[in-house]
Design a protein around this motif. Sequence first.
Motif, mmCIF file in Angstrom:
data_model
loop_
_atom_site.group_PDB
_atom_site.id
_atom_site.type_symbol
_atom_site.label_atom_id
_atom_site.label_comp_id
_atom_site.label_asym_id
_atom_site.label_seq_id
_atom_site.Cartn_x
_atom_site.Cartn_y
_atom_site.Cartn_z
ATOM 1 N N GLU A 137 7.299 7.677 -15.967
ATOM 2 C CA GLU A 137 8.604 7.846 -16.397
ATOM 3 C C GLU A 137 9.024 7.996 -17.515
ATOM 4 N N ARG A 138 8.238 7.168 -18.484
ATOM 5 C CA ARG A 138 8.746 6.993 -19.940
ATOM 6 C C ARG A 138 8.332 8.481 -20.717
ATOM 7 N N ASP A 139 7.420 9.114 -19.909
ATOM 8 C CA ASP A 139 7.006 10.376 -21.040
ATOM 9 C C ASP A 139 7.894 11.652 -20.368
ATOM 10 N N LEU A 140 8.263 11.229 -19.070
ATOM 11 C CA LEU A 140 8.860 12.677 -18.217
ATOM 12 C C LEU A 140 10.385 12.525 -18.238
ATOM 13 N N GLY A 141 10.965 11.229 -18.344
ATOM 14 C CA GLY A 141 12.141 11.259 -18.454
ATOM 15 C C GLY A 141 13.030 11.117 -16.917
ATOM 16 N N CYS A 142 12.258 10.764 -15.951
ATOM 17 C CA CYS A 142 12.518 10.796 -14.770
ATOM 18 C C CYS A 142 11.625 10.223 -13.844
ATOM 19 N N THR A 143 12.225 9.597 -12.774
ATOM 20 C CA THR A 143 11.395 8.470 -11.665
ATOM 21 C C THR A 143 10.514 9.860 -10.975
ATOM 22 N N VAL A 144 9.216 9.296 -10.915
ATOM 23 C CA VAL A 144 8.337 10.232 -10.392
ATOM 24 C C VAL A 144 7.890 9.653 -9.254
ATOM 25 N N SER A 145 7.684 10.024 -8.149
ATOM 26 C CA SER A 145 7.017 9.478 -6.828
ATOM 27 C C SER A 145 5.783 10.311 -6.727
ATOM 28 N N ILE A 146 4.653 10.013 -6.380
ATOM 29 C CA ILE A 146 3.513 10.755 -5.951
ATOM 30 C C ILE A 146 3.205 10.760 -4.491
ATOM 31 N N LYS A 147 2.944 11.738 -3.924
ATOM 32 C CA LYS A 147 2.392 11.896 -2.632
ATOM 33 C C LYS A 147 0.835 12.300 -2.668
ATOM 34 N N LEU A 148 -0.018 11.381 -2.460
ATOM 35 C CA LEU A 148 -1.360 11.682 -2.875
ATOM 36 C C LEU A 148 -2.329 12.152 -1.575
ATOM 37 N N GLU A 149 -2.482 13.273 -1.764
ATOM 38 C CA GLU A 149 -3.083 14.088 -0.731
ATOM 39 C C GLU A 149 -4.839 14.301 -0.809
ATOM 40 N N THR A 150 -5.249 13.368 -1.663
ATOM 41 C CA THR A 150 -6.480 13.552 -2.274
ATOM 42 C C THR A 150 -7.498 12.330 -1.690
ATOM 43 N N ALA A 151 -7.113 11.270 -0.953
ATOM 44 C CA ALA A 151 -7.739 10.163 -0.627
ATOM 45 C C ALA A 151 -8.313 10.440 0.996
ATOM 46 N N ASN A 152 -9.046 11.324 1.055
ATOM 47 C CA ASN A 152 -9.611 11.686 2.499
ATOM 48 C C ASN A 152 -11.101 12.536 2.261
ATOM 49 N N PRO A 153 -11.682 12.675 3.266
ATOM 50 C CA PRO A 153 -13.023 13.309 3.231
ATOM 51 C C PRO A 153 -13.317 14.330 2.573
ATOM 52 N N VAL A 154 -12.247 15.387 2.513
ATOM 53 C CA VAL A 154 -12.318 16.678 1.853
ATOM 54 C C VAL A 154 -11.443 16.942 0.603
ATOM 55 N N GLY A 155 -10.806 15.790 0.225
ATOM 56 C CA GLY A 155 -10.214 16.110 -1.216
ATOM 57 C C GLY A 155 -9.091 16.977 -1.188
ATOM 58 N N SER A 156 -8.212 17.050 -0.144
ATOM 59 C CA SER A 156 -6.911 18.126 -0.307
ATOM 60 C C SER A 156 -6.233 17.676 0.879
ATOM 61 N N PHE A 157 -5.198 18.338 1.004
ATOM 62 C CA PHE A 157 -4.297 18.434 2.065
ATOM 63 C C PHE A 157 -4.817 19.318 3.120
ATOM 64 N N LYS A 158 -5.706 20.340 2.834
ATOM 65 C CA LYS A 158 -5.849 21.453 3.955
ATOM 66 C C LYS A 158 -6.366 20.845 5.200
ATOM 67 N N ALA A 159 -7.128 19.853 5.156
ATOM 68 C CA ALA A 159 -7.380 19.490 6.615
ATOM 69 C C ALA A 159 -6.330 19.173 7.708
ATOM 70 N N ARG A 160 -5.133 18.670 7.211
ATOM 71 C CA ARG A 160 -4.103 18.747 8.165
ATOM 72 C C ARG A 160 -3.949 20.089 9.104
ATOM 73 N N GLY A 161 -4.056 21.161 8.452
ATOM 74 C CA GLY A 161 -4.023 22.507 9.164
ATOM 75 C C GLY A 161 -5.201 22.720 9.640
ATOM 76 N N THR A 162 -6.365 22.422 9.377
ATOM 77 C CA THR A 162 -7.477 22.901 10.053
ATOM 78 C C THR A 162 -7.941 21.886 10.940
ATOM 79 N N GLU A 163 -7.337 20.794 10.974
ATOM 80 C CA GLU A 163 -7.506 19.820 12.199
ATOM 81 C C GLU A 163 -6.762 20.459 13.480
ATOM 82 N N VAL A 164 -5.438 21.109 13.214
ATOM 83 C CA VAL A 164 -4.824 21.559 14.303
ATOM 84 C C VAL A 164 -5.297 22.726 14.768
ATOM 85 N N VAL A 165 -5.945 23.747 13.946
ATOM 86 C CA VAL A 165 -6.512 25.040 14.189
ATOM 87 C C VAL A 165 -7.998 24.604 15.250
ATOM 88 N N ALA A 166 -8.673 23.763 14.555
ATOM 89 C CA ALA A 166 -9.957 23.361 15.356
ATOM 90 C C ALA A 166 -9.636 22.839 16.637
#
Length: 333
Positions: free
Chosen positions: A41-70
């Motif tokens: 916040e100090r550097d950016l001048g706004c309140t920043v929230s983070i949605k962290l899509e890396t804490a999973n076995p493939v390191g990205s959000f992509k598995a949400r879609g491939t789970e549905v496909v598979a």
Amino acid sequence: MALRCCVVEQTRLDTARIQAARRVIDPIFLDTPLYLCEALERDLGCTVSIKLETANPVGSFKARGTEVVASLLADNGSRAVVCASAGNLGQALAWSGRSRGLDVTVVASRFAPAAKLDRIRALDARLELVDGDIEMARERAAAVARYDGIRLVEDSLDIETCEGAATIGLELVDTVPSFDAVLIALGGGALATGVGHVVKALAPEVEVICIQPLGAPAMTLSWRQRRVVTTDTTNTIADSVAGRHPIPEVLDDLLLVADDTVLVKEASIIAGMRMLLDRAGLVAEPSAALGIAAILEDLDRFAGQHVLTIVCGNNVDVDAYHRWVGTAPIHTS
């Protein structure tokens, strides 16, 4: 956040299907961390929230879609599947396919980050490399699908990839406190159209802003001109979003859910990666830093707002990452 439903016209996505998708996605990919990052916040001048899509076995959000496909493929008795990937989709499909007994082939550029290619191999997928970019990989993957008679997964065109990504949106709009804008990396469009659909359906007052690198602007140019605009080349370190040929159906969806699209410079992407590391302790691949880059380039626009950014991947080549963040100064004005 007080939710009020709003009809999103004519998109290919369906909110009920998105809610149903949560039931077939492995819980390890759901309900990812979402938190206020006060250190930014100090550097950016706004309140920043983070949605962290890396804490999973493939390191990205992509598995949400491939789970549905598979899941759908396995239920239908399919045994094999192929996709083209810059790296993250391939890892995700390999993971989802392996857990459901599918033989997965991934076609990628031999110039893709070595770490992503190594991870695809480690997940037991067959990896085929082409001497070109992601567009050439898509052509080859389509040829493999035709020759072998197997399902071709086309990221962003296949609605399952968009609706899987859209489950992130469900998690966003169910949070307190509310936020003013969500900043979304824009590549093929699955993440942007998926999250954008849910936000505009359930929290229409929130601004949906999509970000691309200046060196890979095809979807942004298409959104601005309201027609498909292709480019001959790309020039960006953000390989995950470096497409040249937007998909018409995805553009149609994007036109209905995005309030703005923004192009950012390479220096800002690197500064965003460095800021996420130094201030938030997060390793982010270039595409995951696009939201921070957009704030850095227009501090006045976001001043005093509560902005949410999706850190969508952390799959980076270690040597390249150290070159980028080790020399990038943080500019806040």
